[in-house]
Design a protein around this motif. Structure first.
Motif, short mmCIF file in Angstrom:
data_model
loop_
_atom_site.label_atom_id
_atom_site.label_comp_id
_atom_site.label_asym_id
_atom_site.label_seq_id
_atom_site.Cartn_x
_atom_site.Cartn_y
_atom_site.Cartn_z
N GLN A 46 0.80 -1.22 0.00
CA GLN A 46 -0.21 -0.06 0.02
C GLN A 46 0.82 1.13 -0.13
N VAL A 108 -15.37 -3.82 -4.62
CA VAL A 108 -14.02 -4.19 -4.19
C VAL A 108 -13.54 -3.76 -2.99
N GLN A 109 -13.70 -2.37 -2.76
CA GLN A 109 -13.41 -1.75 -1.43
C GLN A 109 -14.18 -2.29 -0.24
N THR A 112 -12.66 -5.56 0.38
CA THR A 112 -11.43 -5.27 1.13
C THR A 112 -11.44 -4.87 2.38
N ASP A 113 -12.53 -4.09 2.95
CA ASP A 113 -12.82 -3.98 4.10
C ASP A 113 -13.10 -4.93 5.00
N GLN A 115 -12.72 -8.06 4.51
CA GLN A 115 -11.37 -9.04 4.66
C GLN A 115 -10.36 -8.38 5.81
N ALA A 116 -10.26 -6.93 5.74
CA ALA A 116 -9.41 -6.54 6.90
C ALA A 116 -9.93 -6.64 8.30
#
Length: 178
Positions: A46, A108-109, A112-113, A115-116
């Motif tokens: 990142q 996708v965001q 991703t959130d 997953q985080a």
């Protein structure tokens, strides 16, 4: 005695990578040539960066990112099926092209959130707790996935409404009313 970092100038917020006509990539931060896999690692870490043409200073970041995706898709297990790629291609030049990009980006965001959040929660899990987690319906997981699905549905509905408004405007411009 001062450390080297104390005397060093602050790093720029955006790392600049120059692409030369010979297709080599030069990292101005490390003053060295880097490979595409090293650029991929910057993405994975990142690290904010931009790729610029060494002569024209044109921003080439998107084309380098697409090149990384192409290499990833060519090797190992691809993320996109042929059908998914064909459907993406069909959106180019379509009235919904702008909406689809935004829709995919937001989804996708959101993924991703999620997953985080799962990764953060899994840090505190013991193997026994993980087994329990996997063997039962986890309300937190259901809640997060429910939020994701709801968010995705809401974005799709917004996209449909915006397309309907644009269609009405376009028909109105031609003097056609529904």
């Amino acid at each position: 005695m001062h450390s080297k970092k104390a005397n060093a100038a602050p790093k720029p917020a955006l790392r600049v990578i120059k692409k030369y006509p010979n297709r080599r990539l030069y990292d101005t931060d490390t003053s060295s040539y880097i490979t595409l896999s090293e650029v991929k690692q910057l993405v994975m870490d990142q690290e904010p960066f931009v790729v610029r043409d060494a002569k024209s200073n044109e921003d080439l970041t998107r084309s380098i990112l697409l090149q990384i995706i192409l290499e990833e898709e060519a090797g190992g297990a691809p993320m996109f099926s042929e059908a998914a790629l064909a459907n993406l291609i069909r959106f180019y030049g379509h009235a919904a092209q702008g909406f689809m990009g935004s829709y995919l980006e937001k989804n996708v965001q959101a993924f991703t959130d999620i997953q985080a959040k799962l990764a953060e929660q899994s840090k505190t899990l013991t193997p026994e707790m993980w087994a329990q987690f996997m063997n039962m319906q986890n309300p937190l997981m259901q809640g997060m996935m429910g939020n994701y699905v709801e968010q995705s549905k809401h974005m799709f509905e917004q996209m449909q409404e915006q397309m309907a408004r644009q269609t009405e405007q376009m028909l109105g411009a031609f003097g056609i009313k529904r």
